[in-house]
Design a protein around this motif. Structure first.
Motif, PDB file in Angstrom:
ATOM      1  N   THR A  20      43.843  35.173  38.640  1.00  0.00           N
ATOM      2  CA  THR A  20      44.588  36.260  39.267  1.00  0.00           C
ATOM      3  C   THR A  20      43.734  36.844  40.389  1.00  0.00           C
ATOM      4  O   THR A  20      42.553  37.156  40.180  1.00  0.00           O
ATOM      5  CB  THR A  20      44.921  37.359  38.235  1.00  0.00           C
ATOM      6  N   ARG A  21      44.301  37.017  41.557  1.00  0.00           N
ATOM      7  CA  ARG A  21      43.545  37.517  42.701  1.00  0.00           C
ATOM      8  C   ARG A  21      43.433  39.040  42.653  1.00  0.00           C
ATOM      9  O   ARG A  21      44.425  39.739  42.472  1.00  0.00           O
ATOM     10  CB  ARG A  21      44.209  37.087  44.005  1.00  0.00           C
ATOM     11  N   ALA A  22      42.221  39.512  42.819  1.00  0.00           N
ATOM     12  CA  ALA A  22      41.987  40.951  42.858  1.00  0.00           C
ATOM     13  C   ALA A  22      42.341  41.495  44.240  1.00  0.00           C
ATOM     14  O   ALA A  22      42.322  40.775  45.243  1.00  0.00           O
ATOM     15  CB  ALA A  22      40.534  41.261  42.522  1.00  0.00           C
ATOM     16  N   LYS A  23      42.642  42.776  44.288  1.00  0.00           N
ATOM     17  CA  LYS A  23      43.083  43.396  45.539  1.00  0.00           C
ATOM     18  C   LYS A  23      41.977  43.422  46.584  1.00  0.00           C
ATOM     19  O   LYS A  23      42.190  43.086  47.753  1.00  0.00           O
ATOM     20  CB  LYS A  23      43.574  44.823  45.263  1.00  0.00           C
ATOM     21  N   TYR A  24      40.775  43.814  46.171  1.00  0.00           N
ATOM     22  CA  TYR A  24      39.693  43.994  47.134  1.00  0.00           C
ATOM     23  C   TYR A  24      38.831  42.732  47.201  1.00  0.00           C
ATOM     24  O   TYR A  24      37.738  42.659  46.640  1.00  0.00           O
ATOM     25  CB  TYR A  24      38.851  45.219  46.758  1.00  0.00           C
ATOM     26  N   THR A  25      39.367  41.722  47.880  1.00  0.00           N
ATOM     27  CA  THR A  25      38.653  40.453  48.047  1.00  0.00           C
ATOM     28  C   THR A  25      38.811  39.981  49.479  1.00  0.00           C
ATOM     29  O   THR A  25      39.672  40.455  50.226  1.00  0.00           O
ATOM     30  CB  THR A  25      39.192  39.377  47.086  1.00  0.00           C
ATOM     31  N   ASP A  26      37.979  39.030  49.859  1.00  0.00           N
ATOM     32  CA  ASP A  26      38.138  38.405  51.169  1.00  0.00           C
ATOM     33  C   ASP A  26      38.020  36.893  51.025  1.00  0.00           C
ATOM     34  O   ASP A  26      37.855  36.374  49.919  1.00  0.00           O
ATOM     35  CB  ASP A  26      37.148  38.966  52.195  1.00  0.00           C
TER      36      ASP A  26
END
Length: 509
Positions: A240-246
């Protein structure tokens, strides 16, 4: 989903009897109810129906099904072949024989010696309940003649659990004269291993799995080396992708691919990698590929090789989190040397496909240098180039399994039910995909997907299983929307987003 051998299935049955608890005759009744429900959906009561039952539990299933069909208005002619020297039926077969006779059925024939075949015509239906997966020897004598008689009829043939004469796992000597050829096989609880080999499709016809409610604890506790991957299996492993990522949080894949005249392979693989979630993709290719790649895949970085038309070296810089090599790369002395040098230096997870595999075929010593859990993705021809000719799908799977264990690698044997052989000897069959995916570039797309998943931090085992399943799902979506004949590798890439979304819906159900 676990798949079980014939021996394991016997244990499953016994554990179910113990854990429920339930009597074996009642478990057989449960199977017959599932069979009757499916047969009633397929065959109308006005068709002539012939049921051939053997002396064992497969015959017991057939007799119980005959009784239930009678209750639905069918008028089957039932033939029980009790021709063994002892003339003894299995306990549950004998009990179902008594139950069937008690209905007052008028067309019931117990064959103990001579058999006079009925005149079966086109449009009639035969239910084959002669022998199940527990058969130990090929059909012989009168049963061989009976199988030939069924096969030569123009009836629609439904086999219970498995076509009579076919073994549940390996069938090295399966002969069309000694195995019933079904149009529909109604198998119980889980598919048989034999159903995943192309050489057996002539016997099985369409296969449908019927759930007969074997106990979940029994299934959980029974060990197996064989699995069928489903969406439920895949979704529990998806990140699951976290919101604060790049982009750096989703890995950097180096893709070594392409040569003069084969740059399209690198384009397809790069697109697939980007559309499978990799944060960064660098394509290492000969200099002649620069304009094509920068135009066709502007999202990818271009890593120019020193060679103008062929790859001469493959970097393994630490900034890459995974590597993929092979699509369209060429197979010559230069590319072989580049691959061998890469294997001496690489520390990251690695997937090898296409020409990287052909390099191994030319120089088998490369196998000794493969890092642990490297993923190879051969199709049948590539497998045989590397490890020698095989006579059947079953033999190819055994070969892939042996190689995976011997070299501590993962072998993705591509086909109708792509089989993933793990270093521990386990096998994962894929449940997605269709014949439309038998098209140029489809394998390059798979390499991009698996490489992307490796770059994102999935384990090699997860990357192989998820990558194959997603690839097949995208192909299924493309075929459903456009038709199998229309599908190209680019169409598979274009449906990757839909594929991930479709799989993730399992998480919400």
């Amino acid at each position: 989903m676990k798949l079980f051998t014939t021996q394991s299935t016997k244990l499953l049955d016994q554990l179910t009897l113990e854990y429920e608890p339930i009597d074996s005759i009642d478990l057989m009744e449960r199977a017959a109810e599932a069979l009757t429900e499916e047969i009633s959906k397929t065959v109308s009561p006005d068709r002539r129906l012939y049921i051939f039952a053997g002396p064992g539990n497969n015959g017991g299933d057939a007799l119980a099904t005959a009784r239930l069909l009678l209750g639905l208005g069918y008028q089957p002619a039932v033939y029980l072949f009790n021709t063994m020297p002892s003339h003894r039926l299995s306990t549950d077969c004998a009990r179902n024989c008594d139950r069937l006779r008690a209905t007052g059925i008028t067309q019931f024939y117990e064959i103990t010696n001579q058999f006079t075949p009925p005149e079966i015509q086109r449009g009639d239906v035969i239910i084959d309940g002669l022998f199940g997966a527990g058969l130990h020897d090929p059909l012989s004598g009168g049963f061989t003649s009976l199988a030939r008689y069924i096969n030569e009829s123009e009836a629609f043939v439904i086999s219970i659990d498995i076509p009579s004469g076919l073994f549940g796992e390996w069938n090295p000597d399966a002969s069309p004269d000694r195995v019933v050829k079904a149009d529909l096989t109604l198998t119980l609880q889980t598919p048989k291993l034999a159903f995943f080999f192309a050489e057996n499709t002539q016997f099985t016809g369409r296969v449908k799995v019927l759930d007969i409610g074997l106990h979940p604890r029994a299934i959980a506790e029974t060990a197996t080396d064989y699995y069928l991957t489903t969406a439920i299996d895949v979704v529990r492993h998806l990140h699951t992708r976290a919101k604060y990522t790049d982009k750096h949080d989703y890995g950097h894949l180096l893709l070594a691919a392409g040569q003069y005249g084969m740059v399209g392979a690198s384009v397809l693989a790069a697109r697939a990698a980007l559309h499978s979630g990799a944060g960064l993709v660098s394509v290492h290719a000969p200099r002649c590929a620069n304009l094509i790649l920068q135009t066709a895949v502007p999202e990818a970085l271009f890593s120019p090789d020193k060679g103008e038309e062929h790859i001469e070296e493959i970097p393994s810089n630490r900034r890459y989190t995974a590597l993929a090599a092979g699509p369209g790369m060429g197979c010559n002395a230069t590319s072989i040397a580049a691959l061998k040098h890469l294997l001496q230096e690489v520390k990251q997870p690695l997937v090898l496909d296409a020409d990287a595999l052909n390099c191994i075929a030319q120089d088998p010593s490369i196998l000794q240098s493969l890092p642990s859990r490297t993923i190879l993705t051969p199709h049948v021809i590539e497998l045989e180039r590397m490890f020698g000719p095989q006579t059947s799908d079953a033999d190819r799977l055994k070969c892939a399994t042996h190689v995976a264990v011997k070299y501590d690698i993962i072998v993705v044997l591509k086909g109708a039910h792509t089989a993933i052989a793990m270093p521990d000897g386990s096998i994962y069959f894929n449940s997605t995909g269709n014949p439309g995916m038998a098209t140029a570039g489809s394998g390059d797309v798979l390499t991009g997907i698996i490489g992307s998943l490796l770059a994102q931090g999935y384990s090699p085992e997860e990357a192989a299983i998820i990558g194959v399943f997603v690839h097949g799902t995208a192909g299924d979506i493309a075929a459903r929307q456009e038709g199998e004949e229309f599908v190209t590798a680019g169409d598979i890439v274009a449906r990757l987003g839909q594929a991930f979304k479709q799989i993730k819906t399992e998480r919400m159900q």
